[in-house]
Design a protein around this motif. Sequence first.
Motif, mmCIF file in Angstrom:
data_model
loop_
_atom_site.group_PDB
_atom_site.id
_atom_site.type_symbol
_atom_site.label_atom_id
_atom_site.label_comp_id
_atom_site.label_asym_id
_atom_site.label_seq_id
_atom_site.Cartn_x
_atom_site.Cartn_y
_atom_site.Cartn_z
ATOM 1 N N ARG A 194 -16.284 8.329 60.724
ATOM 2 C CA ARG A 194 -17.631 8.853 60.503
ATOM 3 C C ARG A 194 -18.670 7.891 61.069
ATOM 4 O O ARG A 194 -19.594 8.302 61.775
ATOM 5 N N MET A 195 -18.529 6.592 60.743
ATOM 6 C CA MET A 195 -19.517 5.626 61.201
ATOM 7 C C MET A 195 -19.482 5.479 62.723
ATOM 8 O O MET A 195 -20.524 5.384 63.383
ATOM 9 N N ALA A 196 -18.271 5.465 63.294
ATOM 10 C CA ALA A 196 -18.153 5.334 64.747
ATOM 11 C C ALA A 196 -18.802 6.522 65.454
ATOM 12 O O ALA A 196 -19.489 6.353 66.478
ATOM 13 N N ALA A 197 -18.613 7.718 64.915
ATOM 14 C CA ALA A 197 -19.224 8.903 65.530
ATOM 15 C C ALA A 197 -20.738 8.842 65.425
ATOM 16 O O ALA A 197 -21.461 9.160 66.391
ATOM 17 N N ALA A 198 -21.248 8.428 64.277
ATOM 18 C CA ALA A 198 -22.704 8.341 64.101
ATOM 19 C C ALA A 198 -23.303 7.323 65.058
ATOM 20 O O ALA A 198 -24.337 7.578 65.700
ATOM 21 N N LEU A 199 -22.657 6.156 65.178
ATOM 22 C CA LEU A 199 -23.177 5.132 66.088
ATOM 23 C C LEU A 199 -23.017 5.556 67.547
ATOM 24 O O LEU A 199 -23.850 5.203 68.400
ATOM 25 N N ALA A 200 -21.950 6.311 67.851
ATOM 26 C CA ALA A 200 -21.746 6.774 69.229
ATOM 27 C C ALA A 200 -22.873 7.690 69.687
ATOM 28 O O ALA A 200 -23.149 7.791 70.889
ATOM 29 N N LEU A 201 -23.526 8.354 68.726
ATOM 30 C CA LEU A 201 -24.660 9.213 69.092
ATOM 31 C C LEU A 201 -25.781 8.415 69.737
ATOM 32 O O LEU A 201 -26.567 8.959 70.528
ATOM 33 N N LYS A 248 -25.747 11.179 75.901
ATOM 34 C CA LYS A 248 -26.703 11.610 76.920
ATOM 35 C C LYS A 248 -27.881 12.340 76.268
ATOM 36 O O LYS A 248 -27.683 13.223 75.433
ATOM 37 N N GLY A 249 -29.079 11.961 76.650
ATOM 38 C CA GLY A 249 -30.280 12.634 76.175
ATOM 39 C C GLY A 249 -30.614 12.396 74.714
ATOM 40 O O GLY A 249 -31.445 13.108 74.149
ATOM 41 N N ILE A 250 -29.994 11.399 74.086
ATOM 42 C CA ILE A 250 -30.230 11.177 72.650
ATOM 43 C C ILE A 250 -31.669 10.747 72.376
ATOM 44 O O ILE A 250 -32.187 10.950 71.275
ATOM 45 N N GLU A 251 -32.354 10.155 73.398
ATOM 46 C CA GLU A 251 -33.730 9.711 73.180
ATOM 47 C C GLU A 251 -34.659 10.878 72.836
ATOM 48 O O GLU A 251 -35.714 10.673 72.221
ATOM 49 N N GLN A 252 -34.269 12.089 73.218
ATOM 50 C CA GLN A 252 -35.095 13.247 72.875
ATOM 51 C C GLN A 252 -35.070 13.515 71.372
ATOM 52 O O GLN A 252 -36.037 14.038 70.816
ATOM 53 N N LEU A 253 -33.965 13.183 70.726
ATOM 54 C CA LEU A 253 -33.862 13.364 69.279
ATOM 55 C C LEU A 253 -34.223 12.088 68.519
ATOM 56 O O LEU A 253 -34.818 12.143 67.441
ATOM 57 N N ILE A 254 -33.834 10.918 69.076
ATOM 58 C CA ILE A 254 -34.102 9.625 68.431
ATOM 59 C C ILE A 254 -34.802 8.742 69.451
ATOM 60 O O ILE A 254 -34.147 8.062 70.263
ATOM 61 N N PRO A 255 -36.124 8.720 69.456
ATOM 62 C CA PRO A 255 -36.860 7.956 70.481
ATOM 63 C C PRO A 255 -36.509 6.468 70.512
ATOM 64 O O PRO A 255 -36.523 5.851 71.573
ATOM 65 N N ASP A 256 -36.214 5.867 69.361
ATOM 66 C CA ASP A 256 -35.925 4.426 69.337
ATOM 67 C C ASP A 256 -34.429 4.150 69.439
ATOM 68 O O ASP A 256 -33.953 3.082 69.018
ATOM 69 N N ALA A 257 -33.663 5.087 70.037
ATOM 70 C CA ALA A 257 -32.214 4.920 70.151
ATOM 71 C C ALA A 257 -31.821 3.636 70.884
ATOM 72 O O ALA A 257 -30.872 2.953 70.462
ATOM 73 N N PRO A 258 -32.491 3.237 71.989
ATOM 74 C CA PRO A 258 -32.089 1.985 72.670
ATOM 75 C C PRO A 258 -32.182 0.751 71.762
ATOM 76 O O PRO A 258 -31.297 -0.109 71.788
ATOM 77 N N THR A 259 -33.247 0.684 70.967
ATOM 78 C CA THR A 259 -33.400 -0.456 70.049
ATOM 79 C C THR A 259 -32.312 -0.444 68.987
ATOM 80 O O THR A 259 -31.713 -1.473 68.665
ATOM 81 N N ARG A 260 -32.051 0.744 68.440
ATOM 82 C CA ARG A 260 -31.002 0.874 67.436
ATOM 83 C C ARG A 260 -29.635 0.524 68.024
ATOM 84 O O ARG A 260 -28.805 -0.108 67.365
ATOM 85 N N ARG A 261 -29.402 0.960 69.291
ATOM 86 C CA ARG A 261 -28.113 0.699 69.935
ATOM 87 C C ARG A 261 -27.910 -0.804 70.143
ATOM 88 O O ARG A 261 -26.809 -1.322 69.917
ATOM 89 N N ALA A 262 -28.961 -1.520 70.533
ATOM 90 C CA ALA A 262 -28.854 -2.965 70.744
ATOM 91 C C ALA A 262 -28.521 -3.681 69.433
ATOM 92 O O ALA A 262 -27.699 -4.604 69.403
ATOM 93 N N ARG A 263 -29.163 -3.240 68.345
ATOM 94 C CA ARG A 263 -28.875 -3.872 67.054
ATOM 95 C C ARG A 263 -27.459 -3.552 66.597
ATOM 96 O O ARG A 263 -26.741 -4.426 66.088
ATOM 97 N N ALA A 264 -27.021 -2.323 66.785
ATOM 98 C CA ALA A 264 -25.659 -1.946 66.401
ATOM 99 C C ALA A 264 -24.636 -2.741 67.202
ATOM 100 O O ALA A 264 -23.619 -3.198 66.661
#
Length: 733
Positions: free
Chosen positions: A561-568, A572-588
């Motif tokens: 579950r956690m791996a799938a959530a973080l994989a989001l 592709k195109g996740i920034e349209q749903l989560i604008p701060d996805a790059p920042t979250r991805r770097a922290r993860a």
Amino acid sequence: MATGAVGEPDWSELAARWKPVPKRPGYALGVIVLGAGVILLPLLYFAIVASVGYGVYWHLANNSPEKIAAAVMGRPRVNLVSIFLYILPAAGGIALILLMLKPLVAPRGDAGDPIVLEEFEESRLHTFVGNVCAAMGAPAPKRIDINCDVNASASFRSGLVSVFQRGDMVLTIGLPLVAGMSKREFAGVLAHELGHFSQGTGLRVSYLGMRMVQWFLEAAYRRDGWDVLLYQMSYSTDILYRLLAWFARACIGLGRLAIKVLALAAMAFCSVLLKQMEFDADRYEVQMAGSASFPSAFRRLAELGEAYPKAMEESRRMFNSGSRLPDDFPALVADYARRLTPEARDELIRRSEEKSNTLLSTHPSTAARLAAAANANDPGLYTDESPASELFTDFFAACRKATYGHFSGVLGGYPAGVTFVPTGPLLRASGDAQAGGDATSRYFGFEPPTWRPIFPAISKVPAGGDARAILDRLKAAKADLKAAAGRAGAAATQFRSMSEEIGKWEQARAIMDSGMTVDFKSLGLKATTRAGVSQRLDTLGEKSTEHVMVMDEAGDAAMRRMAAALALLGAKGIEQLIPDAPTRRARADALLATSGPLRDILPIARRVRLHVGTLSGIGDKINSEKALEKLKAFVRPVSDQVRDELDSARRIGGGVRDPVSRSEASQNLGETLVGATPAWRDIEEIILAGDTFVDRFGDTYRRVLGELVGEAEGVEKAVALAMKKRAKAEARA
């Protein structure tokens, strides 16, 4: 930091509802018994001194070297033997008299000046204490002192002088209690201590009794220059000096044995009254804060007490790494208490339940006190559950004042050259860590045990995945987890209990292997043979495996579950749903980078945990160089292995930046977990370093996992909200 005005209850109404607390039936008996002891035991003590003194006088007055020579050798001719036999009893008697009179003339140790909290500094707290006293009908303290102890106490302001002055009392408050308790719990603790103020006669008699005990113990155990001189004389090359010294030491030894018996008798007298006083004070606490608050306050005190040495070790490390100390020690203690592992909390409960009531106990057993509080079934008068720190206008200023005084006492004077650094950076992640721990239990549906942790299935957020396929995996993993979480929670509880028991049986086996006798009772185990220990370990191992299988099923689903959530975050195109996805991805990614090293360090932490427990159990029995030498063949290899294990853990984590560091000095995972290398073959320091490493491993694991869960949970919520908004927009279109 100053706080705003805080609403308080109508204290006049609380006072009207207060019911006087009658003395227990055993209270009067305790006062009589201890009062008699306070009179009779000192008289017996001085009678012994007088008897010895008279014996010395009689010997010197009625004997002479000539008489002794005539009695021993049949002729009244003085020689060295008769002179020696004449001097020997006198020397031994005088030495014994000096020993017993020494506590009367020996200088008292300097306890340092109290840290007084003046009314102009904290009028809000003084008002609160006054209101509690007025509601209870107890005399208000003449002074309020503060310190960094995990305790609160009522005492006479000027010692023996105040015993004969009504109401000349001082209330001492350990600020870690304030930092770690709610107002309700703290009000109950205050009511308990202030209840002692109402025990006028009992408080005075018990004070005199405990002073008497201290007096006897000083006479029995305190060593000074006289003892050193006699010890040196007993190995003199002069045979006369040697015999005199040995005889004097033998007389002193017998005298100390007699004084120890008096000390035990005095402690038994005190115990009768002190237990009744504690029961009575508990009733003040229960009526003020309620029966339900009493056990929680008990647990909080135990947790803060467990956290205190950990905070001291953190301070020691800071001091050794650059002469730095935290400027808010109470906050550090409270923080460590909040972050105790579930296993540590379970162990505290077990120890408190097993603590028995003995003849020399100053407090009733925990079980008896909890039962008495529960039987009272009192809802309590003061029920505010907000933080106790709100009772202060500027709690940080009070903590800083107490912290400076605390470390001044520890270092033997004002710590010149020491830099007090803000404690805030040490605590900055604690609130997030606590929330992360709660989020982990909520997200997984169970709390993973510290010593059977679950690690993420990915080491980095994958990039370029298909969001729809990932969402399908997430949905399936959530369904699997929901089906398995219930059983996993029960299995985790059982596993934690078994894990603690397995550790104790392994310690028992290691102690047996060292050739020493195992104190099974202190370990909370039933006495058995070496074969019985092995059999019990095999049984527990089999049962534990069953619980592990249940937990692993849920753990695998939780990680999917956690791996799938973080994989989001990399889809592709996740920034349209989560604008701060790059920042979250770097922290993860920074957090995920620690999961591999933590997985590799886990076996090391398990071994160190076992070895430290074994060394601690054996260390309690090493009370001399001779005992240490006897066990060196066993202890040295184990302590050396712990040191090597710590070096291995530091190397594994050395190349990984620590994303949840509590200290600016800890820039990588290895430094955070291990800290400074303990001195070579310094067993005590190695045990301390190993114990700290074990604590920090569990703490770091929970904080990393908690923050990862927070990121995953945040992604799920953000995606759900974005999709919900998109669906509404499409519906309107």
